[in-house]
Structure formats: structure tokens, C-alpha cells
Write an enzyme that holds these catalytic residues in place. Sequence first.
Site, PDB file in Angstrom:
ATOM      1  N   CYS A  41       0.832  -1.201   0.000  1.00  0.00           N
ATOM      2  CA  CYS A  41       0.000   0.000   0.000  1.00  0.00           C
ATOM      3  C   CYS A  41       0.864   1.247   0.000  1.00  0.00           C
ATOM      4  O   CYS A  41       1.295   1.723   1.056  1.00  0.00           O
ATOM      5  CB  CYS A  41      -0.932  -0.005   1.206  1.00  0.00           C
ATOM      6  SG  CYS A  41      -2.001   1.445   1.250  1.00  0.00           S
ATOM      7  N   CYS A  49      -0.526   4.109   2.004  1.00  0.00           N
ATOM      8  CA  CYS A  49      -0.399   4.033   3.473  1.00  0.00           C
ATOM      9  C   CYS A  49       1.032   4.343   3.900  1.00  0.00           C
ATOM     10  O   CYS A  49       1.255   4.990   4.904  1.00  0.00           O
ATOM     11  CB  CYS A  49      -0.719   2.638   3.997  1.00  0.00           C
ATOM     12  SG  CYS A  49      -2.028   1.805   3.162  1.00  0.00           S
ATOM     13  N   ASP A  50       1.996   3.836   3.159  1.00  0.00           N
ATOM     14  CA  ASP A  50       3.376   3.838   3.657  1.00  0.00           C
ATOM     15  C   ASP A  50       4.336   4.725   2.867  1.00  0.00           C
ATOM     16  O   ASP A  50       5.446   4.994   3.322  1.00  0.00           O
ATOM     17  CB  ASP A  50       3.933   2.397   3.625  1.00  0.00           C
ATOM     18  CG  ASP A  50       3.074   1.448   4.440  1.00  0.00           C
ATOM     19  OD1 ASP A  50       2.508   1.909   5.439  1.00  0.00           O
ATOM     20  OD2 ASP A  50       2.964   0.263   4.077  1.00  0.00           O
TER      21      ASP A  50
END
Length: 351
Positions: free
Chosen positions: A171, A174-175
Site C-alpha cells: 500500500c 499508506c506507507d
Amino acid sequence: MAEKVEKVVIIGSGPAGWTAAIYASRAALEPLVFEGAITEENRMSGTLPLGQLALTTEVENYPGFPAGNMEGYLDTSIAEGRRSTMAPHQKEGVSGPELMELMRQQAANFGTRIVTDDIVDVDFSTRPFKLKSLEGQQVAAHAVIIATGARANYLGLPSEDNFKNRGVSACAVCDGALPRFRNKPLVVVGGGDSAVEEADYLSKFGSIVYMVHRRDALRASKIMQDRALKNKKIEVLWNTVVDEVLGDDKTGVTGVRIVSTVGEGTRDVEATGMFCAIGHTPNTTFLKGKLEMNEKGYLKWTKAQRTYTSVEGVFAAGDVADDYYRQAVTAAGTGCMAALDAERWLATQGI
Ligand code: NAP
């Protein structure tokens, strides 16, 4: 005292689950939603409450949310205690987490009861159906709507497992902004729309993004291909696969070893991160042997144009039964269908 039997239990908390809950609650079915548990295992596999949309940024294709500042609207529509769970307000349109909070709130506004727990076992062999949660709660239900969605796939390499959270991710959104990825070379695996989307997003942070793709042509749509091929910070490594993630315990990922699929040997590519974008797996493990599935584990709809599964009284909505469209709006649409199917089926049972 007779055991309480729920009219309808909804498992899952993506657009399908919340739309089913909105419709079921407005139909006075008093739905009980199991939105998923907040566990480290769920965090690692991308199956926390609010589903895949909670792992994305802007949602530009959900009808009704054109670009614009959501700030005032979100502040008046989401319950105060939940606002902090969302990322800072988007200036342009709605974000995935915001959209999911809005749907959750809308379901709650009509009286939906929400349990933050996973259903881990089901007994569909007799009616009322029996469900068991991770925390040990037992629930009986006349009808069940499965809306557990799907999760991102990984390559399955031991070295990949070893470096999850230390450079390996599925992801980018997300990261990707983490310090370890800034101004460093990065790798995205895959050649579909997700891979291009991830690579494009990561190109804002990394010095260069290598797309490792096993063939000589991308699977992504034309518009997404153009986006990748025009981006000077994206380089596609055609006809290659990752066969090992390189790194050490102190620094995490330092690169990947790629092997040619057309006999041109192996080479090491320096990178501080590897992002997998190689498709999805439906969240149906707890349903194995209980409901009919296709060869990839997606639930089968057994009646044309309906959300019926192989067990009468159990309905499926969203990505858990759809590996083709897989959009927020189609998931919401089938969530609505499942609630209407459940309502009408319950009526035939005199419930
Ligand atoms: P996908 O279309 O199934 O693409 C998966 C990619 O991963 C393919 O390129 C595949 O290679 C590769 N792959 C699969 N297993 C692999 C393995 N073990 N090793 C190496 N490579 C592997 O999945 P997706 O990109 O997640 O997209 C899924 C659906 O969502 C599609 O319908 C897509 O259009 C849609 N989507 C749309 C958008 C958008 O429009 N903005 C964004 C994301 C997703 P091959 O090509 O060789 O099979």
C-alpha cells in the site's frame, strides 16, 4: 429465555457492508454489523475495519463527490469522536477514509448497531444461522450478508515476509510518505492499474520508481499506461520478476534481486522499498466449505441479477463476490441489492 435471533447480520465494513446496513436499517431490519477487529494481523494483511478504501487517498470516481473542500461538510456530518480517525481533510474532493466514515455514520444514523470484531466461524447448516466472533461472541441470525471484501496479494517469498513493515508493503498510499522511502529508489511489482497507480504515487517521494513486470506489455488501461510511460521518474523493468528481497535486520530492505523471464539472467536493483501490486485475494477463508466459491475463492452468486449465495438466506455483496468490477460504487450497489434481497427473502419466511 429464548435466544435472541438477529434479523440480519452484516459482516464487513467497506462500501458494500455500509450500504447494506443503510438499506437494512431503513427497512427496520435492525442490522448488526461486524466491522472487523483492530488487530496487528489485520493491519498486516490490510483487513482492518473500513476495508480497502481506508487505505487510499483521493476517490475521484465515486459519484456525488466532485472536487471541492469537504471540511465544513465532514465536521457537521461525522460524529465528533470519529473525526480524528480520518487523515487531514482533503482540499480536492473526498478521500477513501472520509468516504468510509461518511458511510459508517450514515448507517449509524439509521440505528445500525456496530461491533468492532471479526466473525471467524459460521454455521450455515441449520437456521437460524450461528456466527462466532474472534472475541468469542456467539450470534444467531435469520439472514446474513457477507461483505468482507478482498485484500492485496504478496509474492510469497520468505525474504518478503521478513521485511514487511521494513520496506515491503502492498500500500503505497499508506506507507509511501515514510522517511525511508524519500528520495530513494523504489520498486513496484506488477503491471496492472494498481501497479501504475502505486508507481505514480511513489514517484512523488522516491528518486526513481522501478516497475518490475513479468511480461513485455502492461495490463493497465491505456490512460494509466500513458501516465506511467510519461512519468520520467518511472522506469519499467520489462520481463522480470523479483526472486528475492535483499536487506539486513538493521536497515530493512536495501534492494531486490530480479530474474529475467526471457533468459537474461539475474541482477540486483538497489531500492529501500518494494511495493506489491499484483492483485487481490477475497476474504473468505472463514467461509471455506460453507459457501460455494470460484477457483480464486470469490463467493458465487447463484441466481442471475441477485446476491444470493449457495445457502438460502446468506447473501454476498462487494468485492468478496466480484473480481471483475471491484469499484467502490459497484460494491455499494451490490450492498444495496443484498439488503433488498435479504428483506424480501425474510418476508417470504414471515420474518
Ligand atoms: P490486475 O489487473 O489483476 O493486475 C495484476 C498485475 O500483477 C498484472 O500485471 C499481473 O501480471 C501481475 N502479477 C500477478 N501475479 C503476479 C506474480 N505472482 N508475480 C508477478 N506479477 C504478478 O490487478 P490490479 O492492478 O490490482 O487491478 C485490479 C482491477 O482493479 C482491474 O480491473 C483494474 O482496472 C482496477 N483498478 C483500477 C484503477 C483505476 O482505474 N484507477 C486502479 C486500480 C485498480 P500479468 O499482467 O502478467 O498478468
